[in-house]
Design an enzyme around this catalytic site. Sequence first.
Site, PDB file in Angstrom:
ATOM      1  N   LYS A  84       8.796  -8.032  -3.875  1.00  0.00           N
ATOM      2  CA  LYS A  84       9.954  -7.197  -4.208  1.00  0.00           C
ATOM      3  C   LYS A  84      11.238  -7.999  -4.031  1.00  0.00           C
ATOM      4  O   LYS A  84      11.268  -8.987  -3.307  1.00  0.00           O
ATOM      5  CB  LYS A  84       9.988  -5.969  -3.285  1.00  0.00           C
ATOM      6  CG  LYS A  84       8.897  -4.948  -3.560  1.00  0.00           C
ATOM      7  CD  LYS A  84       9.075  -3.714  -2.689  1.00  0.00           C
ATOM      8  CE  LYS A  84       7.954  -2.703  -2.894  1.00  0.00           C
ATOM      9  NZ  LYS A  84       7.932  -2.093  -4.226  1.00  0.00           N
TER      10      LYS A  84
ATOM     11  N   ARG B  11      -2.291   2.458  -5.146  1.00  0.00           N
ATOM     12  CA  ARG B  11      -3.461   2.970  -5.889  1.00  0.00           C
ATOM     13  C   ARG B  11      -4.736   2.281  -5.422  1.00  0.00           C
ATOM     14  O   ARG B  11      -5.816   2.874  -5.474  1.00  0.00           O
ATOM     15  CB  ARG B  11      -3.227   2.787  -7.399  1.00  0.00           C
ATOM     16  CG  ARG B  11      -3.125   1.351  -7.804  1.00  0.00           C
ATOM     17  CD  ARG B  11      -2.357   1.160  -9.099  1.00  0.00           C
ATOM     18  NE  ARG B  11      -0.926   1.411  -8.927  1.00  0.00           N
ATOM     19  CZ  ARG B  11      -0.033   1.335  -9.899  1.00  0.00           C
ATOM     20  NH1 ARG B  11      -0.411   1.030 -11.116  1.00  0.00           N
ATOM     21  NH2 ARG B  11       1.243   1.572  -9.667  1.00  0.00           N
TER      22      ARG B  11
ATOM     23  N   LYS C  60      -1.218   7.924   1.683  1.00  0.00           N
ATOM     24  CA  LYS C  60      -0.890   6.498   1.576  1.00  0.00           C
ATOM     25  C   LYS C  60      -0.152   6.088   2.838  1.00  0.00           C
ATOM     26  O   LYS C  60       0.918   6.600   3.144  1.00  0.00           O
ATOM     27  CB  LYS C  60      -0.020   6.240   0.341  1.00  0.00           C
ATOM     28  CG  LYS C  60       0.494   4.802   0.240  1.00  0.00           C
ATOM     29  CD  LYS C  60       1.278   4.537  -1.059  1.00  0.00           C
ATOM     30  CE  LYS C  60       1.871   3.126  -1.066  1.00  0.00           C
ATOM     31  NZ  LYS C  60       2.670   2.845  -2.286  1.00  0.00           N
TER      32      LYS C  60
ATOM     33  N   ASP D  32       5.655  -2.379   2.730  1.00  0.00           N
ATOM     34  CA  ASP D  32       5.342  -2.833   1.371  1.00  0.00           C
ATOM     35  C   ASP D  32       6.346  -3.903   0.930  1.00  0.00           C
ATOM     36  O   ASP D  32       7.414  -3.592   0.411  1.00  0.00           O
ATOM     37  CB  ASP D  32       5.360  -1.648   0.397  1.00  0.00           C
ATOM     38  CG  ASP D  32       4.940  -2.057  -1.013  1.00  0.00           C
ATOM     39  OD1 ASP D  32       4.467  -3.213  -1.181  1.00  0.00           O
ATOM     40  OD2 ASP D  32       5.071  -1.230  -1.929  1.00  0.00           O
TER      41      ASP D  32
HETATM   42  N1  BES Z   1       5.810   1.790  -2.639  1.00  0.00           N
HETATM   43  C1  BES Z   1       6.127   1.471  -3.980  1.00  0.00           C
HETATM   44  C2  BES Z   1       6.747   2.640  -4.743  1.00  0.00           C
HETATM   45  C3  BES Z   1       8.117   3.057  -4.317  1.00  0.00           C
HETATM   46  C4  BES Z   1       9.228   2.540  -4.947  1.00  0.00           C
HETATM   47  C5  BES Z   1       8.307   3.995  -3.332  1.00  0.00           C
HETATM   48  C6  BES Z   1      10.476   2.943  -4.576  1.00  0.00           C
HETATM   49  C7  BES Z   1       9.570   4.405  -2.949  1.00  0.00           C
HETATM   50  C8  BES Z   1      10.653   3.880  -3.575  1.00  0.00           C
HETATM   51  C9  BES Z   1       4.859   1.068  -4.729  1.00  0.00           C
HETATM   52  O1  BES Z   1       3.882   0.451  -3.979  1.00  0.00           O
HETATM   53  C10 BES Z   1       5.272   0.102  -5.769  1.00  0.00           C
HETATM   54  O2  BES Z   1       5.665  -0.976  -5.429  1.00  0.00           O
HETATM   55  N2  BES Z   1       5.181   0.516  -7.012  1.00  0.00           N
HETATM   56  C11 BES Z   1       5.557  -0.312  -8.108  1.00  0.00           C
HETATM   57  C12 BES Z   1       4.396  -0.317  -9.062  1.00  0.00           C
HETATM   58  C13 BES Z   1       4.537  -1.328 -10.151  1.00  0.00           C
HETATM   59  C14 BES Z   1       4.302  -2.709  -9.604  1.00  0.00           C
HETATM   60  C15 BES Z   1       3.530  -1.027 -11.215  1.00  0.00           C
HETATM   61  C16 BES Z   1       6.774   0.314  -8.760  1.00  0.00           C
HETATM   62  O3  BES Z   1       6.826   1.543  -8.885  1.00  0.00           O
HETATM   63  O4  BES Z   1       7.687  -0.435  -9.108  1.00  0.00           O
HETATM   64 ZN    ZN Z   2       3.877   0.867  -1.979  1.00  0.00          ZN
HETATM   65 MN    MN Z   3       4.151  -1.653  -3.856  1.00  0.00          MN
END
Ligand code: BES
Ligand code: ZN
Ligand code: MN
Length: 493
Positions: free
Chosen positions: A272, A346, A260, A265
Amino acid sequence: MKVHIHDNKKIENDTLIIGVPEHLNQLETIEVVNENINEKLKTLKQNHIISTNIGTVSTTLFSLKEKYVKLVTVGLGNVKLTNHSDYLKVFGNLFQYLKQERITKASLLFDTFQAHELTREAIAEILGQQSIQSIYQFDNYKTNKSAPYHIDLDLSTEKTDDILRSVEQGQSIASAINLARDFSQMPPNILTPSYYGEMVQKHFEGTQVSVDIKDSETLQSEGFGLIHAVGKGSHNGPSVITITYNGGKAEDAPIALVGKGITYDSGGYSIKSKTGMQTMKYDMCGSANVIAMIEAARKLELKINIVGVIAAAENMVNEAAMKPDDVFTALSGESVEVLNTDAEGRLVLGDAVFYANQFQPKLILDFATLTGAAVAALGDDKAAVFNHNADTTLQHILEYARQMDEFVFELPMTSTEQSLIRNSDVADLVNHTNGQGKALFAATFINHFAGETPHMHFDIAGPATTNKASHKGPKGPTGYLIPTIVSWMRHLK
Ligand code: BES
Ligand code: ZN
Ligand code: MN
């Protein structure tokens, strides 16, 4: 670090480094410049001037014949039990001490560093690794850079060729880890997907590793609908970087390593929070670690074939960005409904894994900072692994992880998640569930695109970075799972 190896016991430097076991009787008689120094060490220990606790560095003035040297000891604990993890601490603490004291020349009595469970070569390899990994620093963007640190280390030991080779192998693994750290630390305004590709290409130029880059237009025209959907919300479009290393026979099926590479992000329209967004430049750590695994394979001249696939994109917000309720066609031809634009990993990995499968690999491994849910489940220092059709390899990798001092725990993918990823009113698949088990859902979504090819997904959202310095290095990116996967690859036949 420059290492010289001597098989004499003549100490030519002002600093002398010795490993000291808890039971000093376990120390072979040490002869330096024709003087037996065991009794002196015992006295120093009795007077609490040196410590034999694992990884504790002590220092004192020491007289050797008519000359004084700075003696540096490192505790080894009970050498009947001292293992790989302990030795990471021993050499990590030692090199961090030497660097902090700016010691540039030293003699190390290699044979004093013993462990019943480790070969001399294994100990030499950890020494080589920690001489580079533990003292990593990143100050490319500081005006006042600290001067680069080098040490000339004289190892005194026998059978010097094997030892030197092992030290170099450890150094190769560590420079791969530091390469991953360098990429990961780069600010996201500089490390855009296309610049990332250029940097990878430049890094492997002139080696047997080849790098191919698909830009945004190519991705769109070739049907990478999910990667394109994630990347089109930014002026800096997405890229797929394919890295090929062929060290094996032409007819050997490759292993595919997929990473990835979200260079930033923001969450996209499912944006976020201001604190949740901080550190999201690290959302490409999975891909940086894949680059490092291939770099290590190249340097160690492993006799295997590897295809690396990096899905690089910026998850941003502009008027072209994807939004919740959009539907896109994946490279597989299936339609995917996007319910949450922050579940972008994903999406890009779905296409990347499907693409990797075209190389007919015997196994696909993907590495991703994928979900906060994996961190909630396992804490921020452990990786989650998900496995489909790869039971035996999983057992091997879990064992190598244990040996390499990395935490990996398996989580399941079941029929529950299989139906959840199909729970869309309008499309074949959906990228998000509002329910629980979000790490499992995400893993199952990615796995869907591997078909029946053995596949393992590693969610490293927690351990990809650390906010605490340790004997493995400073806070920041860790290169998580590089040691585990490299040691597994070394033993592949
Ligand atoms: N890159 C993030 C996951 C992440 C979170 C990595 C904290 C490192 C530290 C990923 O793309 C994400 O945003 N995941 C979300 C998914 C949700 C929207 C279903 C998450 O885990 O909150
Ligand atoms: Zn991410
Ligand atoms: Mn994300």
